[in-house]
Design a protein around this motif. Structure first.
Motif, PDB file in Angstrom:
ATOM      1  N   GLN A 176      35.921   5.050  30.785  1.00  0.00           N
ATOM      2  CA  GLN A 176      36.375   5.298  29.422  1.00  0.00           C
ATOM      3  C   GLN A 176      37.247   4.164  28.889  1.00  0.00           C
ATOM      4  OE1 GLN A 176      38.096   9.090  30.291  1.00  0.00           O
ATOM      5  NE2 GLN A 176      36.117  10.131  30.368  1.00  0.00           N
ATOM      6  N   SER A 177      37.995   3.489  29.751  1.00  0.00           N
ATOM      7  CA  SER A 177      38.790   2.337  29.313  1.00  0.00           C
ATOM      8  C   SER A 177      37.892   1.216  28.818  1.00  0.00           C
ATOM      9  CB  SER A 177      39.667   1.834  30.464  1.00  0.00           C
ATOM     10  OG  SER A 177      40.608   2.809  30.852  1.00  0.00           O
ATOM     11  N   LEU A 178      36.773   1.012  29.500  1.00  0.00           N
ATOM     12  CA  LEU A 178      35.813   0.003  29.055  1.00  0.00           C
ATOM     13  C   LEU A 178      35.322   0.314  27.649  1.00  0.00           C
ATOM     14  CD1 LEU A 178      33.979  -2.437  29.608  1.00  0.00           C
ATOM     15  CD2 LEU A 178      32.332  -0.862  30.639  1.00  0.00           C
ATOM     16  N   LEU A 179      35.038   1.577  27.381  1.00  0.00           N
ATOM     17  CA  LEU A 179      34.582   1.967  26.054  1.00  0.00           C
ATOM     18  C   LEU A 179      35.681   1.784  25.008  1.00  0.00           C
ATOM     19  CD1 LEU A 179      32.496   5.202  26.789  1.00  0.00           C
ATOM     20  CD2 LEU A 179      31.665   2.904  26.277  1.00  0.00           C
ATOM     21  N   MET A 180      36.927   1.988  25.381  1.00  0.00           N
ATOM     22  CA  MET A 180      38.022   1.769  24.441  1.00  0.00           C
ATOM     23  C   MET A 180      38.097   0.313  24.021  1.00  0.00           C
ATOM     24  SD  MET A 180      41.253   4.166  25.488  1.00  0.00           S
ATOM     25  CE  MET A 180      41.385   3.694  27.193  1.00  0.00           C
ATOM     26  N   PHE A 181      38.006  -0.597  25.001  1.00  0.00           N
ATOM     27  CA  PHE A 181      38.029  -2.020  24.671  1.00  0.00           C
ATOM     28  C   PHE A 181      36.830  -2.396  23.803  1.00  0.00           C
ATOM     29  CE2 PHE A 181      41.078  -2.467  28.173  1.00  0.00           C
ATOM     30  CZ  PHE A 181      41.942  -3.407  27.639  1.00  0.00           C
ATOM     31  N   VAL A 182      35.657  -1.865  24.130  1.00  0.00           N
ATOM     32  CA  VAL A 182      34.460  -2.159  23.341  1.00  0.00           C
ATOM     33  C   VAL A 182      34.651  -1.702  21.899  1.00  0.00           C
ATOM     34  CG1 VAL A 182      32.027  -1.573  23.017  1.00  0.00           C
ATOM     35  CG2 VAL A 182      32.873  -2.136  25.300  1.00  0.00           C
ATOM     36  N   ALA A 183      35.212  -0.502  21.716  1.00  0.00           N
ATOM     37  CA  ALA A 183      35.419   0.024  20.364  1.00  0.00           C
ATOM     38  C   ALA A 183      36.323  -0.893  19.549  1.00  0.00           C
ATOM     39  CB  ALA A 183      36.009   1.427  20.445  1.00  0.00           C
ATOM     40  N   VAL A 184      37.402  -1.371  20.165  1.00  0.00           N
ATOM     41  CA  VAL A 184      38.338  -2.239  19.450  1.00  0.00           C
ATOM     42  C   VAL A 184      37.691  -3.570  19.107  1.00  0.00           C
ATOM     43  CG1 VAL A 184      40.505  -3.511  19.640  1.00  0.00           C
ATOM     44  CG2 VAL A 184      40.387  -1.149  20.436  1.00  0.00           C
ATOM     45  N   TYR A 185      36.978  -4.150  20.053  1.00  0.00           N
ATOM     46  CA  TYR A 185      36.419  -5.484  19.810  1.00  0.00           C
ATOM     47  C   TYR A 185      35.212  -5.439  18.883  1.00  0.00           C
ATOM     48  CZ  TYR A 185      39.624  -7.898  22.832  1.00  0.00           C
ATOM     49  OH  TYR A 185      40.772  -8.441  23.359  1.00  0.00           O
ATOM     50  N   VAL A 186      34.527  -4.314  18.804  1.00  0.00           N
ATOM     51  CA  VAL A 186      33.477  -4.177  17.799  1.00  0.00           C
ATOM     52  C   VAL A 186      34.087  -4.310  16.406  1.00  0.00           C
ATOM     53  CG1 VAL A 186      31.965  -2.480  16.697  1.00  0.00           C
ATOM     54  CG2 VAL A 186      31.812  -2.870  19.145  1.00  0.00           C
ATOM     55  N   VAL A 187      35.225  -3.663  16.189  1.00  0.00           N
ATOM     56  CA  VAL A 187      35.909  -3.743  14.900  1.00  0.00           C
ATOM     57  C   VAL A 187      36.410  -5.153  14.640  1.00  0.00           C
ATOM     58  CG1 VAL A 187      37.941  -2.956  13.618  1.00  0.00           C
ATOM     59  CG2 VAL A 187      36.556  -1.308  14.893  1.00  0.00           C
ATOM     60  N   ILE A 188      37.051  -5.769  15.642  1.00  0.00           N
ATOM     61  CA  ILE A 188      37.610  -7.112  15.453  1.00  0.00           C
ATOM     62  C   ILE A 188      36.517  -8.118  15.135  1.00  0.00           C
ATOM     63  CG2 ILE A 188      38.735  -9.026  16.653  1.00  0.00           C
ATOM     64  CD1 ILE A 188      40.445  -7.000  18.126  1.00  0.00           C
ATOM     65  N   ILE A 189      35.441  -8.107  15.900  1.00  0.00           N
ATOM     66  CA  ILE A 189      34.368  -9.090  15.705  1.00  0.00           C
ATOM     67  C   ILE A 189      33.720  -8.930  14.335  1.00  0.00           C
ATOM     68  CG2 ILE A 189      32.084  -9.803  16.526  1.00  0.00           C
ATOM     69  CD1 ILE A 189      33.063  -9.101  19.364  1.00  0.00           C
ATOM     70  N   LYS A 190      33.410  -7.702  13.963  1.00  0.00           N
ATOM     71  CA  LYS A 190      32.776  -7.471  12.667  1.00  0.00           C
ATOM     72  C   LYS A 190      33.690  -7.879  11.518  1.00  0.00           C
ATOM     73  CE  LYS A 190      29.989  -5.855   9.530  1.00  0.00           C
ATOM     74  NZ  LYS A 190      28.853  -6.695   9.058  1.00  0.00           N
ATOM     75  N   ALA A 191      34.960  -7.500  11.568  1.00  0.00           N
ATOM     76  CA  ALA A 191      35.888  -7.837  10.482  1.00  0.00           C
ATOM     77  C   ALA A 191      36.119  -9.338  10.399  1.00  0.00           C
ATOM     78  CB  ALA A 191      37.212  -7.102  10.687  1.00  0.00           C
ATOM     79  N   THR A 192      36.192  -9.988  11.554  1.00  0.00           N
ATOM     80  CA  THR A 192      36.400 -11.438  11.564  1.00  0.00           C
ATOM     81  C   THR A 192      35.210 -12.165  10.953  1.00  0.00           C
ATOM     82  OG1 THR A 192      37.788 -11.267  13.543  1.00  0.00           O
ATOM     83  CG2 THR A 192      36.880 -13.425  13.027  1.00  0.00           C
ATOM     84  N   ILE A 193      34.008 -11.728  11.281  1.00  0.00           N
ATOM     85  CA  ILE A 193      32.815 -12.336  10.705  1.00  0.00           C
ATOM     86  C   ILE A 193      32.788 -12.144   9.197  1.00  0.00           C
ATOM     87  CG2 ILE A 193      30.290 -12.191  10.603  1.00  0.00           C
ATOM     88  CD1 ILE A 193      30.331 -11.497  13.579  1.00  0.00           C
ATOM     89  N   ASP A 194      33.091 -10.927   8.741  1.00  0.00           N
ATOM     90  CA  ASP A 194      33.070 -10.640   7.309  1.00  0.00           C
ATOM     91  C   ASP A 194      34.134 -11.434   6.552  1.00  0.00           C
ATOM     92  OD1 ASP A 194      31.025  -8.889   7.753  1.00  0.00           O
ATOM     93  OD2 ASP A 194      32.265  -7.077   7.668  1.00  0.00           O
ATOM     94  N   ALA A 195      35.289 -11.667   7.201  1.00  0.00           N
ATOM     95  CA  ALA A 195      36.379 -12.397   6.533  1.00  0.00           C
ATOM     96  C   ALA A 195      36.149 -13.906   6.531  1.00  0.00           C
ATOM     97  CB  ALA A 195      37.705 -12.083   7.202  1.00  0.00           C
ATOM     98  N   GLY A 196      35.286 -14.379   7.420  1.00  0.00           N
ATOM     99  CA  GLY A 196      35.031 -15.816   7.483  1.00  0.00           C
ATOM    100  C   GLY A 196      35.682 -16.516   8.646  1.00  0.00           C
ATOM    101  N   GLY A 197      36.288 -15.771   9.555  1.00  0.00           N
ATOM    102  CA  GLY A 197      36.891 -16.381  10.740  1.00  0.00           C
ATOM    103  C   GLY A 197      38.282 -15.850  11.010  1.00  0.00           C
ATOM    104  N   LEU A 198      38.782 -16.166  12.206  1.00  0.00           N
ATOM    105  CA  LEU A 198      40.114 -15.692  12.596  1.00  0.00           C
ATOM    106  C   LEU A 198      41.200 -16.243  11.686  1.00  0.00           C
ATOM    107  CD1 LEU A 198      39.800 -16.064  16.492  1.00  0.00           C
ATOM    108  CD2 LEU A 198      39.799 -13.934  15.173  1.00  0.00           C
ATOM    109  N   ALA A 199      41.047 -17.512  11.266  1.00  0.00           N
ATOM    110  CA  ALA A 199      42.058 -18.133  10.403  1.00  0.00           C
ATOM    111  C   ALA A 199      42.177 -17.390   9.080  1.00  0.00           C
ATOM    112  CB  ALA A 199      41.713 -19.600  10.168  1.00  0.00           C
ATOM    113  N   GLU A 200      41.032 -16.961   8.536  1.00  0.00           N
ATOM    114  CA  GLU A 200      41.053 -16.241   7.268  1.00  0.00           C
ATOM    115  C   GLU A 200      41.719 -14.876   7.410  1.00  0.00           C
ATOM    116  OE1 GLU A 200      38.633 -18.045   8.388  1.00  0.00           O
ATOM    117  OE2 GLU A 200      38.549 -19.576   6.812  1.00  0.00           O
TER     118      GLU A 200
END
Length: 624
Positions: free
Chosen positions: A191-215
């Motif tokens: 279940q901890s693995l799934l928690m990390f996956v859930a968080v990074y799915v959000v981070i990766i998608k939002a970062t792509i939509d924003a144009g990168g980590l700097a943005e």
């Protein structure tokens, strides 16, 4: 919420969610029919003391940092900024204290219940008082961690909270009851693995939509979300370096140093070094999840910085923010919304299973066994112990379902959880600190300190009214035409109601900032100081009362076995209390014992506590 925000689950999302629940239940079934088949309390509650370091270290993290972390920390960074991140430094500072001051004492005793220590050090009353306080703490906490994912599922699929609570509670109760500690630890890793996956799915998608980590970072800076330098000594400020380091450190110690659920996990390892290693490994894993979840809050802010969902009427509380983002950004990707909700569910499953297992252990060891031995004059048979443990786990699992419905009245999930652990965990940590670091403290002083500390902490923590916390500025200037049209097309009554809610919220925040003198001083304190107050009050009252009692009795009435004290003070205890003194004659010994003074004879080679035997009735320390 908008009309398209519910019912967003596809068939694949349900497949992912159901698969997670079935795997968790399957792990319980596997451990029910392998090994010793959970027939002994040694296997059921302690995993036969032969578990591996890495799974235990992950389980330590998952036990308490679960759905509360995913939803609460995300909301915290979105609405209040990044100052909360500083708390991770306190975890690093507190880990060696837990590993080298408290853990060696518990590991040498090897007792299933952490509160067995208190009976050896003080007496049975201290043990019962602490175990009852722990049970109260965990039952309340279980309600929050079941309620949190119920919010998530409601926001994503539109299903009722009732169905969400039942699906989590029943699956957790099932595998915890039949699989014991081994199933709980292994499901924690999954279940901890799934928690990390859930968080990074959000981070990766939002970062792509924003144009990168700097943005993402630039948007957060422009929105005043980035803050790490608040050193304000004012205790009424919600989060500062002082409150997060001191309050966060004591909260961590109340969980990882003396909490039954964590001590019980650490005792599943073969030796002390492995147990300490597991504690050290759990710290960076915990910090990684905390930092990742904090950044996910900023990532989500990059999407909603110009159209706050709460002000736009799309959600009813910021605890629903992360699920809303998943609906808006991931619904077109089959399976990802289901994976996210599976991560939320996983967090709660791991936490509730930990609570259920530890509550069963405490109830069996602290209540059932002593009561049976007192009534029957013989120890509780091992066959009965295993059966009763399973029944207790089942009952506590069902109890958590009922408590979930009360959780919605406790406010934000993050602050509510930390408040519960602060008001109860602080005094409990103070009680164990009195026992391990203050040789002169006796049972009357310790129990009095605990009761006063809990009473004061409960009053401050749940009394009121309290000033509402001041959130950072939110905007709806960039809301899409559809949302603005929805707002315009509201019925007159709905529009008036929303306007009043926003105006009331604004008025309350302004009142909190401009008229804070209207509130009672203790109610204005940051919730991070509750644990500190409970801890210090317990220490001070315990020490003072003990000295008064000792002075009145003119004789020491406390146990001075060096193995009952932290390694830092063992040498002092040996020098101060174990120097050879003239032996009292038998008449004097009999007179002292008649007056309730425990006489402890210490041999030259007495350097350890006798090995604990589950079936042996151990004598308590000096009675009240």
């Amino acid at each position: 919420m908008g009309e398209d925000d519910t019912g967003a689950f596809s068939t694949w999302d349900y497949v992912v969610l159901v698969a997670m629940l079935l795997i968790s239940a399957g792990i319980g079934v596997y451990y029910r029919f392998t090994g010793g088949r959970q027939k002994t309390t040694q296997e059921y509650l302690l995993g036969d003391r032969n578990l591996s370091v890495f799974p235990v270290s992950i389980s330590l993290m998952a036990s308490f940092m679960s759905a509360i972390t995913l939803l609460g920390v995300t909301m915290e960074n979105y609405a209040y900024g990044t100052q909360f991140v500083v708390i991770n430094f306190s975890y690093g500072l507190a880990t060696p204290i837990a590993a080298y001051c408290f853990l060696p004492v518990f590991f040498k005793l090897q007792a299933t219940s952490a509160y067995h220590y208190l009976e050896l050090r003080f007496g049975r009353v201290a043990r019962l008082a602490a175990s009852i306080a722990f049970s109260l703490q965990m039952v309340l906490y279980m309600g929050i961690v079941v309620y949190a994912p119920a919010l998530a599922l409601e926001a994503v699929t539109g299903l009722s909270k009732t169905l969400s609570v039942l699906s989590i509670g029943l699956v957790c109760t099932f595998y915890s009851t039949i699989g014991g500690m081994k199933a709980v630890v292994v499901t924690d890793v999954f279940q901890s693995l799934l928690m990390f996956v859930a968080v990074y799915v959000v981070i990766i998608k939002a970062t792509i939509d924003a144009g990168g980590l700097a943005e993402v970072w630039e948007i957060a800076v422009n929105g005043s979300r980035v803050e790490f330098d608040n050193f304000d000594p004012d205790p009424t400020v919600r989060h500062t370096w002082w409150s997060l380091i001191i309050g966060g450190g004591l909260t961590y110690l109340s969980l990882y140093a003396v909490n039954q659920a964590q001590v019980q996990r650490l005792l599943t390892l073969k030796d002390l070094k492995k147990s300490q290693r597991a504690l050290w490994i759990s710290w960076p894993v915990l910090t990684l999840l905390s930092l990742s979840t904090s950044f996910s809050g900023l990532a989500i802010y990059s999407k909603y910085s110009g159209c706050d969902p709460l002000k736009a009427g799309r959600i009813s509380a910021y605890d629903q923010l992360m699920p809303l983002y998943v609906v808006d950004s991931l619904r077109h990707l089959p399976g990802l919304p289901g994976l996210f909700v599976a991560g939320i569910f996983s967090g709660s499953l791991s936490t509730v299973s930990s609570a259920v297992n530890s509550l069963a252990a405490v109830t069996l060891e602290d209540y059932f066994k002593p009561a049976y031995a007192s009534l029957k004059g013989t120890p509780l048979p091992e066959v009965w112990s295993g059966f009763i443990s399973k029944i207790l786990a089942l009952l506590y699992g069902l109890l958590c379902l009922g408590m979930a419905y009360a959780a919605e009245y406790l406010g934000g999930v993050l602050q509510a959880s930390l408040t519960i652990f602060g008001v109860v965990g602080g005094p409990l940590f103070g009680l164990f600190t009195l026992g391990m670091f203050f040789p002169s403290v006796n049972q009357i002083g310790a129990v009095t300190g605990l009761l006063v500390g809990i009473a004061l902490s409960l009053w401050i923590g749940f009394g009121g009214p309290k000033p509402p916390p001041k959130m950072l500025p939110m905007s709806t200037e960039s809301c899409s035409p559809r949302i603005q049209t929805d707002l315009l097309n509201m019925s007159a009554s709905s529009r008036v109601q929303m306007t009043r809610l926003i105006q009331n919220a604004t008025t309350e925040v302004t009142r909190a900032a401009d008229s804070s003198d209207d509130y009672f001083l203790l109610y204005k304190l940051s919730y991070m100081w509750y644990v500190v107050i409970g801890f210090l009050v317990t220490l001070l009252v315990g020490i003072i009362v003990s000295y008064v009692i000792s002075w009145c009795r003119k004789e020491p009435d406390t146990v001075h076995n060096p193995d009952l004290f932290a390694p830092l003070v063992r040498g002092y205890v040996k020098r101060r209390y174990q120097t050879k003194a003239p032996v009292d004659d038998e008449d004097e010994v009999a007179m002292k014992e008649k007056n309730g003074i425990k006489i402890i004879r210490i041999d030259d080679d007495a350097d350890r506590v006798p090995e604990y035997n589950e079936n042996q009735k151990l004598s308590a320390a000096t009675p009240l």
